[in-house]
Each structure stands twice: as C-alpha cells, then as structure tokens.
Design a protein around this motif. Structure first.
Motif, PDB file in Angstrom:
ATOM      1  N   LYS A  26      25.252  -5.144   7.005  1.00  0.00           N
ATOM      2  CA  LYS A  26      26.241  -4.067   7.025  1.00  0.00           C
ATOM      3  C   LYS A  26      27.513  -4.590   6.354  1.00  0.00           C
ATOM      4  CE  LYS A  26      23.987  -1.187   9.775  1.00  0.00           C
ATOM      5  NZ  LYS A  26      23.669   0.171   9.509  1.00  0.00           N
ATOM      6  N   PRO A  27      28.253  -3.723   5.684  1.00  0.00           N
ATOM      7  CA  PRO A  27      29.482  -4.168   5.000  1.00  0.00           C
ATOM      8  C   PRO A  27      30.464  -4.901   5.916  1.00  0.00           C
ATOM      9  CG  PRO A  27      28.924  -1.955   4.316  1.00  0.00           C
ATOM     10  CD  PRO A  27      27.977  -2.320   5.438  1.00  0.00           C
ATOM     11  N   SER A  30      29.295  -8.549   6.492  1.00  0.00           N
ATOM     12  CA  SER A  30      29.558  -9.380   5.311  1.00  0.00           C
ATOM     13  C   SER A  30      31.041  -9.692   5.188  1.00  0.00           C
ATOM     14  CB  SER A  30      29.098  -8.667   4.037  1.00  0.00           C
ATOM     15  OG  SER A  30      27.716  -8.496   4.047  1.00  0.00           O
ATOM     16  N   ARG A  31      31.863  -8.684   5.370  1.00  0.00           N
ATOM     17  CA  ARG A  31      33.314  -8.866   5.251  1.00  0.00           C
ATOM     18  C   ARG A  31      33.822  -9.864   6.290  1.00  0.00           C
ATOM     19  NH1 ARG A  31      34.383  -3.736   4.822  1.00  0.00           N
ATOM     20  NH2 ARG A  31      34.821  -3.374   7.011  1.00  0.00           N
TER      21      ARG A  31
END
Length: 41
Positions: A26-27, A30-31
């Motif tokens: 999921k973004p 990762s962030r």
C-alpha cells in the motif's frame, strides 16, 4: 507494516529498500518504510 519497515530501515536500510521494490505494498506502507531513509540519505 510501514512502522515495522521504518524501524527496520534504521538497522538494515538496503534490505528495506529491496523489500519495498520487490513487493506490492500500500502507498502508506511504502511511504512510512522510506521515511527515515529519505531523511538520512
């Protein structure tokens, strides 16, 4: 997931970068995983 990656990136940044590249996350995960790395590169 993101929190765990961020904490582990302090110990083994290369492994975290590789994991994020090789897995579809999921973004937010990762962030968060890259947050500490981006501040300390």
């Amino acid at each position: 997931m993101g929190w765990a990656l961020r904490e582990y990136s302090k110990t083994d940044p290369d492994a975290v970068r590789q994991f994020i590249q090789e897995h579809e996350l999921k973004p937010l995960s990762s962030r968060e995983g890259l947050k500490w790395l981006n501040r300390h590169d």
